[in-house]
Motif scaffolding. Structure first.
Motif, short mmCIF file in Angstrom:
data_model
loop_
_atom_site.label_atom_id
_atom_site.label_comp_id
_atom_site.label_asym_id
_atom_site.label_seq_id
_atom_site.Cartn_x
_atom_site.Cartn_y
_atom_site.Cartn_z
N TYR A 1 15.33 12.17 -26.73
CA TYR A 1 15.78 12.81 -27.70
C TYR A 1 15.21 12.68 -29.18
N TRP B 1 11.01 12.17 -30.83
CA TRP B 1 11.31 11.58 -29.67
C TRP B 1 10.52 10.13 -29.61
N ALA C 1 22.12 12.74 -31.71
CA ALA C 1 20.91 12.83 -30.46
C ALA C 1 20.71 14.50 -30.58
N ASP C 2 19.51 14.68 -30.84
CA ASP C 2 18.91 16.00 -30.60
C ASP C 2 18.27 16.43 -29.41
N PRO C 3 18.92 17.34 -28.68
CA PRO C 3 18.38 17.62 -27.19
C PRO C 3 16.92 18.21 -27.44
#
Length: 127
Positions: free
Chosen positions: A31, A52, A97-99
């Motif tokens: 993420y 990430w 949290a960014d996918p």
């Protein structure tokens, strides 16, 4: 999944704080991580993002040059170093949290795209 933000507090204008956000039950390195903030009576706004692998970062214009986002994938933790704090930085700060593991082209209203959120930590900057 849990994101636990910490490090907020009361600081005088010009001071510094370091926020931390520890992730558990999350494949952290998959993420990008993002910090948002929300001041009383205002909409949630983007602050900073990190890819990430930590290789790319992106900041809101309002914090550029004063805040630094970083991460330690071995510790499943993302940080926000905040220097030269101003009263207008007063807000609850949230990590998310960014996918998308890489940075987005824009973060204007990206809070709806985040997968997971921490509960927030309050930062108060006195003048």
């Amino acid at each position: 999944v849990q994101l636990q933000a910490s490090g907020g507090g009361l600081v005088q204008a010009g001071g510094s704080l370091r926020l931390s956000c520890a992730a558990s039950e999350l494949t952290f390195s998959r993420y990008a991580m993002v910090w948002f903030r929300q001041a009383p009576g205002k909409e949630r706004e983007f602050v900073a993002a990190i890819s990430w692998n930590g290789g790319s970062t992106y900041y809101a214009d309002s914090v550029k040059g004063r805040f630094t986002i970083s991460r330690d994938n071995a510790k499943n933790t993302v940080y926000l170093q905040m220097n030269s704090l101003k009263p207008e930085d007063t807000a609850v700060y949230y990590c998310a949290a960014d996918p998308s593991p890489w940075l987005r082209t824009q973060y204007g209203r990206s809070w709806s795209l985040m997968d997971y959120w921490g509960k927030g930590t309050l930062v108060t900057v006195s003048s």
